[in-house]
Design a protein around this motif. Sequence first.
Motif, PDB file in Angstrom:
ATOM      1  N   ASP A 127       0.825  -1.206   0.000  1.00 18.15           N
ATOM      2  CA  ASP A 127       0.000   0.000   0.000  1.00 18.15           C
ATOM      3  C   ASP A 127       0.858   1.254   0.000  1.00 18.15           C
ATOM      4  OD1 ASP A 127      -2.280  -1.521  -0.037  1.00 18.15           O
ATOM      5  OD2 ASP A 127      -2.653  -1.366   2.129  1.00 18.15           O
ATOM      6  N   ASP A 131       0.983   3.973  -2.980  1.00 13.95           N
ATOM      7  CA  ASP A 131       0.758   5.395  -2.694  1.00 13.95           C
ATOM      8  C   ASP A 131       1.928   6.242  -3.183  1.00 13.95           C
ATOM      9  OD1 ASP A 131      -1.716   4.940  -1.593  1.00 13.95           O
ATOM     10  OD2 ASP A 131      -0.999   4.963   0.491  1.00 13.95           O
ATOM     11  N   ARG A 135       1.751   9.126  -6.051  1.00 16.73           N
ATOM     12  CA  ARG A 135       2.239  10.464  -5.727  1.00 16.73           C
ATOM     13  C   ARG A 135       3.313  10.896  -6.725  1.00 16.73           C
ATOM     14  NH1 ARG A 135       1.412   9.927  -0.690  1.00 16.73           N
ATOM     15  NH2 ARG A 135       3.218   8.628  -0.290  1.00 16.73           N
TER      16      ARG A 135
END
Length: 193
Positions: A127, A131, A135
Amino acid sequence: MPTPIPRGDRALRVLSEGELIDQIAGGDWDAFAELYDRFGARVYGMALRVVVDPKIAEDVAQDAWLAIWDSAASFDPTRGSAAGWALAIAHRRAVDAVRSIDASRRRADAAADRDAARPVGGGADEDVLADDERREVADCLGTLSELQREALDLAYFGGMTQKEISRRLGTGLSAVKSRIRDGLIALRRCLGE
């Protein structure tokens, strides 16, 4: 002598469809309006039969009329009637629209399948990595010009062809190709650093 048709401040004589297209090739807007009056409903009807959705059919018909205006000089009356030529253009544009919509759906379905195949709660490490990647991509997209971002968004998320993007943005096809190419190069460079 043919009967004149009143049009604005002047009168046009009744022209054959081939003569109208010849005049359109020369930039005659009145001839274009007359051809539209004769075939507008049929061009829209052809688009509607292929794409089914009335709103999409309107866009396809408009696109077909732009193509008729742009390619009037290529009309060859020895190969068929003006009506057949105009309807063939409308049919091709409608088929292109259906293909574009289908391709967009397939991409969306494939993305949904990938998301569904991804393990739920696959671990905190995964995760965090996902992420971080999101980003990083968002940051790199932020480095692109607005024009590059818009062209890439329409191409990859909107499922539009470069010609469709060109018409949508009201800019030349070469400009759209450059924006997409330059945007992809900038993304690769940014993501590779």
